[in-house]
Design an enzyme around this catalytic site. Structure first.
Site, short mmCIF file in Angstrom:
data_model
loop_
_atom_site.label_atom_id
_atom_site.label_comp_id
_atom_site.label_asym_id
_atom_site.label_seq_id
_atom_site.Cartn_x
_atom_site.Cartn_y
_atom_site.Cartn_z
N ALA A 1 0.73 -1.45 -0.03
CA ALA A 1 -0.19 0.10 -0.10
C ALA A 1 0.92 1.30 0.11
O ALA A 1 2.00 1.22 -0.53
CB ALA A 1 -0.98 -0.12 0.99
N SER A 2 0.48 2.23 0.79
CA SER A 2 1.16 3.58 0.60
C SER A 2 2.53 3.35 1.14
O SER A 2 3.30 4.47 0.88
CB SER A 2 0.47 4.61 1.23
OG SER A 2 -0.86 4.70 0.74
N THR A 3 3.08 2.34 1.87
CA THR A 3 4.42 2.32 2.31
C THR A 3 5.37 2.14 0.93
O THR A 3 6.36 2.37 1.12
CB THR A 3 4.61 1.25 3.35
OG1 THR A 3 4.36 0.11 2.60
CG2 THR A 3 3.87 1.42 4.57
N PHE A 4 4.73 1.83 0.02
CA PHE A 4 5.39 1.52 -1.30
C PHE A 4 5.73 2.90 -1.83
O PHE A 4 6.65 2.92 -2.68
CB PHE A 4 4.47 0.82 -2.25
CG PHE A 4 5.04 0.05 -3.43
CD1 PHE A 4 6.46 -0.79 -3.20
CD2 PHE A 4 4.69 0.32 -4.57
CE1 PHE A 4 6.88 -1.27 -4.46
CE2 PHE A 4 5.45 -0.13 -5.71
CZ PHE A 4 6.54 -1.07 -5.36
#
Lengths: 371, 570
Positions: free
Chosen positions: B315-318
């Site tokens: 998710a947004s950690t990417f």
């Protein structure tokens, strides 16, 4: 077709049937021993015995074929055969190790040990070579030695010290029979004996040294190499005068004996058949060996005399070594007891060799009628 | 010819002589000493006892014991000494008298297992304590041919707290015996089945001892002929910090998920928690088939080590990775701005931003700070999937990190080739759009996410996560431009100081990191947070993944904040 059967019949009637009787009796007895030996360890006694019986039929057939072909034709092809065997020995070096040695070749589902068949090639080649170049002077003698050392070197690399030893003994026997002066033989024997300390210190692997040391004192390593010697002696000794009876041996059934159906077959045999059985077995071997040598004495051909000496040396050495090892009077080597130990390659090659001797007998009988 | 014949006659003499030697040898052995050997064979006096080596123990970095050996006793004996119903009756009576419930059928069943080798010693009564054993042996009626043998039992003082790391031991299976045929195992040996117990089996194992005994006909020991003592296995001191591990397990108590904490420079793992937990003690002592099935078939899957084998969309950690890849590929610079109006129309589909009202115009730092989806949609399309995959490979996405635990998953880097292979359809622009915010086919394990963030924190070096200092590998420098990396790090600081991850920064340490909320088609969204601290000179990285946690910012962020605060204050 008729003439084939007739000539086979004639050949058998002319050859030494006592010799064949001894060999086949030993092999049949061997099948029973294998059944008993393998019954305890693997629970597959029948499998092993059945396979050995099948090999025995193949071997007897092969012997009869050799008898029909005749030792003359076999000797003609000796050198190419020798080359082929050396090639196969080389090939085994490319195969993966089984129990620490590379001595097997697979061939369409059947595995065999070229080192066993190489004995036949060695005997044929040496008898041809030594009768053509009698080892009466240093030069021809050394040439003979050179021929021997090639297969010996190849099996040493495998590493199969047992076969190497057998080749050396076979060759030595043939050199003796070929009339090599005693001083030369003494030199080889002397070199061999003086090489022992060198071998012991630098060449032999630890396990081989151990075998020799435990031969002197089995209790020095009762968990390791000495274990086999102790257990084998207990097996033989507890057989007593008349043995425990077929299938009744406890040493082999309770897994005390290692390799009971191959290397230690005599231990299984004498635990179950006792001293009486052992005597009969040894007498059968003795008669067999005498008949082989006598075939040579009767023959008029120099090369046949040398040939039978090779076959006799082979069977004698493996018998003496295997029985002696079981009762603890010689160190352990992994050599099979001829006719009795489980193994198709060994059985087949022994019977092929006997086929050669049988053919020598026929030849001799024929020539007797001629003169 | 005469010469040859005389030589052959010599052979006849030789054969005769050697045969006489053999016959006299046989006579000596079978007749002269026959009685002695008959006696020896009857009781076969040589018996072998093999005793297992104590296994190496496992400790955490401060010496807290995690796997130790307890001594228990087994009563050993030979099946041939218990071959009549009376003998069994007698033994059972004595055992019952001392409170050991073993009936005659029980004993019969045990002994039957070794019917084929009655001369080999076997375990008759297992698992006795020292007082039980002493009482039993002192009984004057206790059969003298039985004897006690101390055996080691593995216990795990930390139990559920570190079961997913330590694993457990069990009796070697037939399959394992076959696979390890030449390593000297025998049936009944213990072997590491999972975790550190398995990955460092050869170090922990030690070498078993053996004793050759001479015994009398009743099986009583006369003397020891030879003995090789057992050698204890190597102890292992893990990099794990039980304080941090305990905290991680507590933080996860009400959730399903994982927390990983690691040294950013070496890859030394300090905490690796997976929830729900299981207890490894009963597994090591042997459980019934029913208990075993209950653990294995639990729908919560406690045996799944989610920290290394749970795969989640990052998710947004990417987005931190996306920023690095696109800056390195020069598809954006620090001053590139994108305008977010709450969504991006691509083809016929509208890809929404999480903030439906839109973020307005922002650059890469703002994009990270507010976790703007539209910014990264655009960045992804500009960079292109091929280049993203290229950078993914540099960061070793889609492959296991090489942590020294068995059963690690490699996640999935996906990409056009993979999609063609897997679904036989072409990769579309929409796939790239999804990929850019860490959704869709891309899957990562928590330990993989931690590794990527460690590389951001340490200046571009990929560490190998490890629990045993022996597992350390020199980090691999993947050659990131320090100026560009600095931009991303400032973005991640902004996330915590004034953006979506502010709740991670409330524990007194300066955290930089990134939130993530992974869409979950099976239920509530997964919450993620990956961060490191102190932001200006990072020491530790921590990742939290909470299944069904809904929001990375509110649920996962504080967990990472507490983990990092704990590590820095101890």
């Amino acid at each position: 077709m008729y003439s084939f059967w007739a000539s086979l019949k004639e050949n058998i009637s002319l050859t030494d049937r006592l010799m064949l009787f001894c060999a086949i009796s030993l092999a049949v007895w061997g099948v029973f021993c294998i059944y008993s030996a393998a019954a305890g360890t693997e629970g597959h006694g029948f499998d092993y015995a059945f396979r050995q019986a099948a090999w025995l039929l193949v071997s007897i057939t092969a012997m009869l074929i050799v008898l029909m072909v005749g030792h003359h034709k076999m000797l003609e092809g000796a050198y190419p055969l020798f080359g082929l065997m050396l090639l196969l020995l080389l090939l085994t070096l490319l195969t993966p190790k089984v129990k620490g040695a590379q001595s097997w070749l697979g061939f369409g589902g059947v595995r065999f040990q070229p080192s066993e068949f190489a004995k036949i090639a060695l005997i044929l080649t040496m008898s041809k070579f030594l009768s053509r170049y009698p080892p009466l002077d240093v030069k021809t003698f050394l040439m003979g030695l050179g021929v021997i050392m090639i297969p010996v070197g190849l099996v040493v690399i495998q590493p199969d010290a047992g076969s190497a030893l057998a080749y050396l003994v076979i060759s030595f026997g043939m050199l003796v029979a070929a009339g090599t002066p005693f001083k030369y033989l003494a030199v080889i024997a002397g070199t061999g004996l003086s090489a022992i300390p060198v071998l012991f210190l630098f060449v032999l692997k630890d396990y081989q040294k151990n075998r020799i040391l435990v031969f002197i004192d089995p209790m020095r390593d009762p968990l390791g190499a000495g274990y086999n010697v102790i257990q084998s002696r207990i097996a033989v000794g507890s057989g007593g005068f008349s043995g425990k009876g077929f299938m009744m041996g406890t040493q082999s059934k309770l897994k005390f004996l290692p390799e009971p159906h191959t290397d230690f077959i005599f231990s299984v045999f004498s635990e179950e058949f006792g001293f009486i059985g052992g005597m009969i077995l040894i007498i059968l071997f003795t008669v067999l060996l005498f008949r082989i040598i006598i075939a040579g004495i009767r023959s008029r051909e120099r090369r046949c005399k040398i040939l039978v000496a090779g076959v006799a040396s082979w069977l004698w050495f493996q018998m003496f070594e295997s029985i002696g090892m079981s009762i603890g009077i010689v160190p352990v080597t992994g050599l099979p007891l001829p006719f009795l130990s489980y193994g198709g390659s060994s059985l087949l090659s022994t019977f092929i060799a006997l086929g050669l001797v049988a053919s020598v007998c026929v030849e001799e009988e024929n020539s007797r009628h001629l003169y | 010819m005469e010469l040859l014949d005389s030589r052959l006659k010599l052979f006849l003499w030789g054969i005769t002589l050697s045969v006489m030697i053999l016959i006299s040898g046989l006579y000596l052995c079978q007749i002269y000493q026959g009685d002695k050997y008959i006696r020896l064979a009857h009781s076969n006096r040589l018996r072998m006892i093999r005793f297992s080596a104590p296994r190496g123990e496992i400790f955490d970095r401060n010496g807290v014991p995690l796997a130790v050996n307890d001594t228990t006793f087994s009563i050993m004996g030979y099946p041939l000494d218990l071959n009549t119903p009376e003998k069994l009756q007698h033994l059972s009576k004595i055992l019952m008298r001392h409170g050991i419930p073993m009936t005659v059928p029980d004993l019969e069943k045990t002994i039957k297992q070794q019917r084929l080798a009655p001369y080999r010693v076997m375990k008759i009564v297992p698992n006795l304590t020292m007082p039980q054993m002493a009482e039993l042996i002192a009984d004057y009626e206790f059969p003298r041919e039985l004897f006690p043998l101390s055996v080691w039992r593995r216990t795990y003082p930390a139990g559920t707290t570190a079961a997913n790391i330590i694993g457990y031991v069990g009796e070697i299976s037939e399959n394992e015996l076959k696979l390890r045929a030449d390593e000297g195992y025998t049936g009944g040996d213990l072997i590491g089945k999972s975790g550190i117990e398995r990955s460092y089996e050869s170090e922990l194992r030690g070498s078993p001892g053996q004793e050759a005994l001479e015994v009398d006909a009743r099986g009583r020991k006369i003397r020891t002929l030879d003995a090789n003592p057992a050698v204890k296995g190597e102890d292992i001191h893990l990099t794990l910090d039980m304080g941090a591990q305990k905290l991680a397990v507590e933080l996860l108590k009400n959730w399903k998920g994982a927390i990983v904490a690691m040294d950013v420079h070496t890859g030394a793992v300090l905490a690796l928690a997976s929830s729900p937990v299981y207890d490894n003690n009963p597994l090591a002592w042997g459980v019934s088939a029913r208990e075993w099935n209950a653990v294995m078939n639990d729908p919560q899957r406690p045996m799944l080590n989610r920290a290394i084998a749970g795969v989640y969309p990052p998710a947004s950690t990417f987005k931190a990775f996306m920023s690095i890849a696109s800056l390195e590929e020069n598809s954006i610079t620090q001053s590139t701005t994108v305008s977010c109006r709450g969504g991006l129309r691509f083809g016929s589909h509208l890809f929404k931003c999480w903030k439906h009202s839109g973020h307005g115009s922002l650059n890469v730092i703002g994009g990270l700070q507010h976790s703007c989806d539209v910014f990264f949609y655009q960045v992804g399309l500009r960079t292109g999937i091929e280049k993203l995959i290229k950078w993914g490979r540099k960061f070793h996405l889609g492959e296991p990190t090489g942590i020294d635990l068995p059963g690690e998953s490699g996640g999935n880097i996906a990409g056009p080739e993979w999609k063609m292979r897997r679904f036989n359809t072409a990769w579309s622009g929409g796939d790239t759009v999804n990929y850019s915010i860490g959704q869709g086919y891309m899957l990562m394990t928590p330990i993989q996410i931690a590794r990527v963030y460690a590389a951001i924190a340490n200046g571009g070096k990929m560490v190998t996560p490890h629990l045993n200092p022996k597992g350390y590998r020199t980090p691999e420098n993947i050659g990131l431009n320090p100026n560009k990396l600095e931009i991303v790090r400032r973005g991640l600081e902004a996330v915590v100081s004034r953006g979506t991850g502010s709740r991670a920064g409330r524990f007194g340490v300066h955290v930089a990191g990134k939130t993530g909320t992974a869409q979950n088609s099976h239920g509530d969204d997964h919450a993620l947070f990956a961060g490191y601290a102190p932001a200006e000179e990072p020491k530790y990285v921590a990742v939290a993944v909470i299944e069904g946690g809904k929001h990375g910012s509110s649920v996962a962020g504080p967990l990472v904040g507490q983990m990092l605060a704990h590590l820095l204050s101890h």
